[in-house]
Design a protein around this motif. Structure first.
Motif, PDB file in Angstrom:
ATOM      1  N   LEU A  45     -48.366  77.755  52.101  1.00 16.26           N
ATOM      2  CA  LEU A  45     -49.675  77.850  52.029  1.00 16.26           C
ATOM      3  C   LEU A  45     -50.081  78.934  50.975  1.00 16.26           C
ATOM      4  O   LEU A  45     -51.049  79.114  50.359  1.00 16.26           O
ATOM      5  N   GLU A  46     -49.110  80.244  50.998  1.00 15.21           N
ATOM      6  CA  GLU A  46     -49.201  81.006  49.996  1.00 15.21           C
ATOM      7  C   GLU A  46     -48.975  80.497  48.646  1.00 15.21           C
ATOM      8  O   GLU A  46     -49.566  81.078  47.705  1.00 15.21           O
ATOM      9  N   GLU A  47     -48.080  79.731  48.288  1.00 12.24           N
ATOM     10  CA  GLU A  47     -48.039  79.107  47.040  1.00 12.24           C
ATOM     11  C   GLU A  47     -49.250  78.210  46.714  1.00 12.24           C
ATOM     12  O   GLU A  47     -49.645  78.434  45.480  1.00 12.24           O
ATOM     13  N   PHE A  48     -50.123  77.682  47.612  1.00 13.70           N
ATOM     14  CA  PHE A  48     -51.199  76.929  47.517  1.00 13.70           C
ATOM     15  C   PHE A  48     -52.335  77.985  46.978  1.00 13.70           C
ATOM     16  O   PHE A  48     -53.042  77.800  45.901  1.00 13.70           O
ATOM     17  N   GLU A  60     -17.853  79.367  54.413  1.00 12.71           N
ATOM     18  CA  GLU A  60     -18.474  80.722  54.291  1.00 12.71           C
ATOM     19  C   GLU A  60     -20.034  80.388  54.680  1.00 12.71           C
ATOM     20  O   GLU A  60     -20.669  79.750  54.062  1.00 12.71           O
ATOM     21  N   ASN A  61     -20.424  81.384  55.489  1.00 16.29           N
ATOM     22  CA  ASN A  61     -21.720  81.325  55.797  1.00 16.29           C
ATOM     23  C   ASN A  61     -22.474  82.140  54.832  1.00 16.29           C
ATOM     24  O   ASN A  61     -22.316  83.368  54.179  1.00 16.29           O
ATOM     25  N   ILE A  62     -23.711  81.496  54.608  1.00 18.28           N
ATOM     26  CA  ILE A  62     -24.449  81.890  53.462  1.00 18.28           C
ATOM     27  C   ILE A  62     -25.591  83.148  54.109  1.00 18.28           C
ATOM     28  O   ILE A  62     -26.474  82.464  54.886  1.00 18.28           O
ATOM     29  N   ILE A  63     -25.905  84.215  53.550  1.00 18.56           N
ATOM     30  CA  ILE A  63     -26.776  85.189  54.237  1.00 18.56           C
ATOM     31  C   ILE A  63     -28.228  84.637  53.615  1.00 18.56           C
ATOM     32  O   ILE A  63     -28.348  84.631  52.403  1.00 18.56           O
ATOM     33  N   LEU A  64     -29.232  84.595  54.560  1.00 20.97           N
ATOM     34  CA  LEU A  64     -30.541  84.074  54.102  1.00 20.97           C
ATOM     35  C   LEU A  64     -31.694  85.313  54.780  1.00 20.97           C
ATOM     36  O   LEU A  64     -31.408  85.956  55.690  1.00 20.97           O
ATOM     37  N   LYS A  65     -32.631  85.304  54.043  1.00 18.68           N
ATOM     38  CA  LYS A  65     -33.843  85.912  54.513  1.00 18.68           C
ATOM     39  C   LYS A  65     -34.470  85.040  55.285  1.00 18.68           C
ATOM     40  O   LYS A  65     -35.149  83.975  55.025  1.00 18.68           O
ATOM     41  N   LYS A  66     -34.988  85.362  56.451  1.00 17.00           N
ATOM     42  CA  LYS A  66     -35.860  84.511  57.638  1.00 17.00           C
ATOM     43  C   LYS A  66     -36.982  84.509  56.864  1.00 17.00           C
ATOM     44  O   LYS A  66     -37.802  85.333  56.416  1.00 17.00           O
ATOM     45  N   ASN A  67     -37.655  83.199  57.015  1.00 18.38           N
ATOM     46  CA  ASN A  67     -38.993  83.010  56.526  1.00 18.38           C
ATOM     47  C   ASN A  67     -39.717  81.764  57.511  1.00 18.38           C
ATOM     48  O   ASN A  67     -38.993  80.855  57.990  1.00 18.38           O
ATOM     49  N   GLU A  68     -41.144  81.797  57.403  1.00 16.23           N
ATOM     50  CA  GLU A  68     -41.769  80.661  57.908  1.00 16.23           C
ATOM     51  C   GLU A  68     -42.094  79.765  56.700  1.00 16.23           C
ATOM     52  O   GLU A  68     -42.969  80.406  55.869  1.00 16.23           O
ATOM     53  N   PRO A  69     -41.477  78.609  56.582  1.00 17.40           N
ATOM     54  CA  PRO A  69     -41.744  77.840  55.305  1.00 17.40           C
ATOM     55  C   PRO A  69     -43.300  77.389  55.245  1.00 17.40           C
ATOM     56  O   PRO A  69     -43.743  77.317  54.215  1.00 17.40           O
ATOM     57  N   LEU A  70     -44.118  77.253  56.563  1.00 20.47           N
ATOM     58  CA  LEU A  70     -45.399  76.867  56.479  1.00 20.47           C
ATOM     59  C   LEU A  70     -46.256  78.098  55.746  1.00 20.47           C
ATOM     60  O   LEU A  70     -46.912  77.734  54.937  1.00 20.47           O
ATOM     61  N   ARG A  71     -45.968  79.142  55.992  1.00 21.36           N
ATOM     62  CA  ARG A  71     -46.521  80.315  55.394  1.00 21.36           C
ATOM     63  C   ARG A  71     -46.175  80.367  53.804  1.00 21.36           C
ATOM     64  O   ARG A  71     -47.312  80.502  53.179  1.00 21.36           O
ATOM     65  N   ASN A  72     -44.894  80.138  53.655  1.00 22.59           N
ATOM     66  CA  ASN A  72     -44.874  80.063  52.152  1.00 22.59           C
ATOM     67  C   ASN A  72     -45.231  79.030  51.305  1.00 22.59           C
ATOM     68  O   ASN A  72     -46.010  79.164  50.256  1.00 22.59           O
ATOM     69  N   ILE A  77     -51.343  75.708  60.904  1.00 22.36           N
ATOM     70  CA  ILE A  77     -51.991  76.009  59.645  1.00 22.36           C
ATOM     71  C   ILE A  77     -52.970  76.772  59.787  1.00 22.36           C
ATOM     72  O   ILE A  77     -53.307  77.660  59.269  1.00 22.36           O
ATOM     73  N   ALA A  78     -53.972  76.618  60.841  1.00 17.98           N
ATOM     74  CA  ALA A  78     -54.885  77.441  61.229  1.00 17.98           C
ATOM     75  C   ALA A  78     -54.524  78.934  61.427  1.00 17.98           C
ATOM     76  O   ALA A  78     -55.350  79.488  60.940  1.00 17.98           O
ATOM     77  N   ARG A  79     -53.703  79.120  62.288  1.00 16.18           N
ATOM     78  CA  ARG A  79     -53.230  80.366  62.525  1.00 16.18           C
ATOM     79  C   ARG A  79     -52.842  81.090  61.202  1.00 16.18           C
ATOM     80  O   ARG A  79     -53.046  82.227  61.054  1.00 16.18           O
ATOM     81  N   ASN A  80     -51.888  80.293  60.366  1.00 14.58           N
ATOM     82  CA  ASN A  80     -51.672  81.014  58.971  1.00 14.58           C
ATOM     83  C   ASN A  80     -52.715  81.595  58.039  1.00 14.58           C
ATOM     84  O   ASN A  80     -52.911  82.716  57.523  1.00 14.58           O
ATOM     85  N   LEU A  81     -53.573  80.265  57.955  1.00 16.96           N
ATOM     86  CA  LEU A  81     -54.608  80.706  57.048  1.00 16.96           C
ATOM     87  C   LEU A  81     -55.647  81.779  57.696  1.00 16.96           C
ATOM     88  O   LEU A  81     -55.948  82.707  57.000  1.00 16.96           O
ATOM     89  N   HIS A  82     -55.744  81.810  58.985  1.00 19.92           N
ATOM     90  CA  HIS A  82     -56.728  83.023  59.629  1.00 19.92           C
ATOM     91  C   HIS A  82     -55.921  84.208  59.340  1.00 19.92           C
ATOM     92  O   HIS A  82     -56.497  85.262  58.791  1.00 19.92           O
TER      93      HIS A  82
END
Length: 315
Positions: A278-281, A264-276, A15-20
């Motif tokens: 914190l950005e939502e917050f 069928e494999n579903i195509i996804l965009k990679k993301n870091e859920p924690l970053r998302n 969390i500290a890394r992302n907030l920074h």
């Protein structure tokens, strides 16, 4: 914007890394004062006491990642001092505490959010979208397996450490509380509660959900599946991003014969859920909109968790 981080264990460091990186980290406080001092020095931040943080008008919000038993008291004091708050899971350890915080957030008109992390995972977001679009037809059953040989926690059981994720995800799909709950557990190592649990949730539509969580399992399995009348969606978080989510159109016919069809494999965009998360917050602080996993969602999850806990105590 200035956000203080309370608690900086293994997850708190992420969390500290992302907030920074986002540019909003004001300071870090941990019960281990030496750790607080070192981390604040590393990030070139002020080293405050927790009371200084509560009273500092330049700090608009707190992210609480301390031990679960401290969440309620820290969040309550922060809300009383007009701070917006994000609490990492578990929100609280009782429904009474969860309800108290929810009412206080409403009274103070403050953002109060819970870190039910997998709601911010692109695989689960896509799964929910596909279910809403009718990809699997009518949802019949949800299966959640969260198994690993993991840390045996001293302050929270496997219910609050692991199952809370799946309860939140199930309620996000079903959009209603279960009408019946059954639960069983195994106790071997933990002094605080069960080491492994199996839970069945039944909903008024007739749909069911099965949860299996275990931190004694010698193999790792993080699978979340939604089974419907037109096939199934399987979210396997142990796989690479190209294989994390797939659709299996196979189903059982009325005569109990089985149609086996290509996956069928579903195509996804990679993301870091924690970053998302914190950005939502941060977005909710700025716009005053309701978070995806707000305090009312947290209370609903806590309600189900409390019933599970009561069922386990009777067994």
């Amino acid at each position: 914007m200035n956000i203080a981080l309370i608690g900086c264990g293994d997850w708190g460091k992420n969390i500290a890394r992302n907030l920074h990186q986002i540019g909003v980290l004001a300071c870090i406080y941990d019960a281990n004062q030496n750790l607080s001092k070192k981390l604040n020095q590393d990030f070139k931040l002020h080293n405050y006491t927790i009371n200084d943080i509560f009273k500092n008008e330049n700090i608009q919000a707190l992210v609480i990642a301390s031990t679960a038993k401290t969440h309620k008291d820290i969040a309550e004091e922060a809300l009383q001092n007009n701070k917006d708050v994000l609490i990492e899971k578990p929100f609280c350890l009782s429904l009474t505490d969860a309800t108290t915080l929810s009412k206080l957030a409403i009274k103070k008109n403050k953002v109060l959010m819970v870190g039910h992390l997998l709601n911010y995972h692109n695989a689960f977001i896509k799964m929910k979208d596909l279910i809403r679009e009718g990809k699997i037809g009518e949802t019949k059953n949800i299966r959640a397996h969260r198994l690993a040989l993991g840390a045996i926690r001293s302050h929270e059981s496997v219910l609050y450490d692991l199952a809370v994720h799946d309860v939140s995800m199930i309620l996000a799909i079903m959009q209603e509380l279960p009408i019946k709950i059954n639960a069983h557990s195994i106790h071997h190592n933990s002094n605080i509660g069960p080491d492994a649990i199996n839970v069945k949730l039944t909903f008024k539509t007739g749909a069911t959900a099965l949860i299996s969580c275990d931190w004694m399992c010698p193999y790792k399995e993080h699978k979340f599946s939604a089974i419907g009348s037109k096939g199934s969606l399987i979210f396997d978080d142990t796989q690479s991003w190209s294989k994390k989510l797939h659709y299996n159109p196979s189903n059982i016919n009325l005569d109990n014969s089985i149609n086996i069809l290509p996956i069928e494999n579903i195509i996804l965009k990679k993301n870091e859920p924690l970053r998302n998360e914190l950005e939502e917050f941060i977005s909710c602080i700025q716009t005053r909109k309701k978070p995806l996993t707000d305090h009312q969602e947290a209370v609903n999850v806590q309600y189900v968790m409390q019933i599970i806990e009561e069922k386990l105590q009777r067994n």
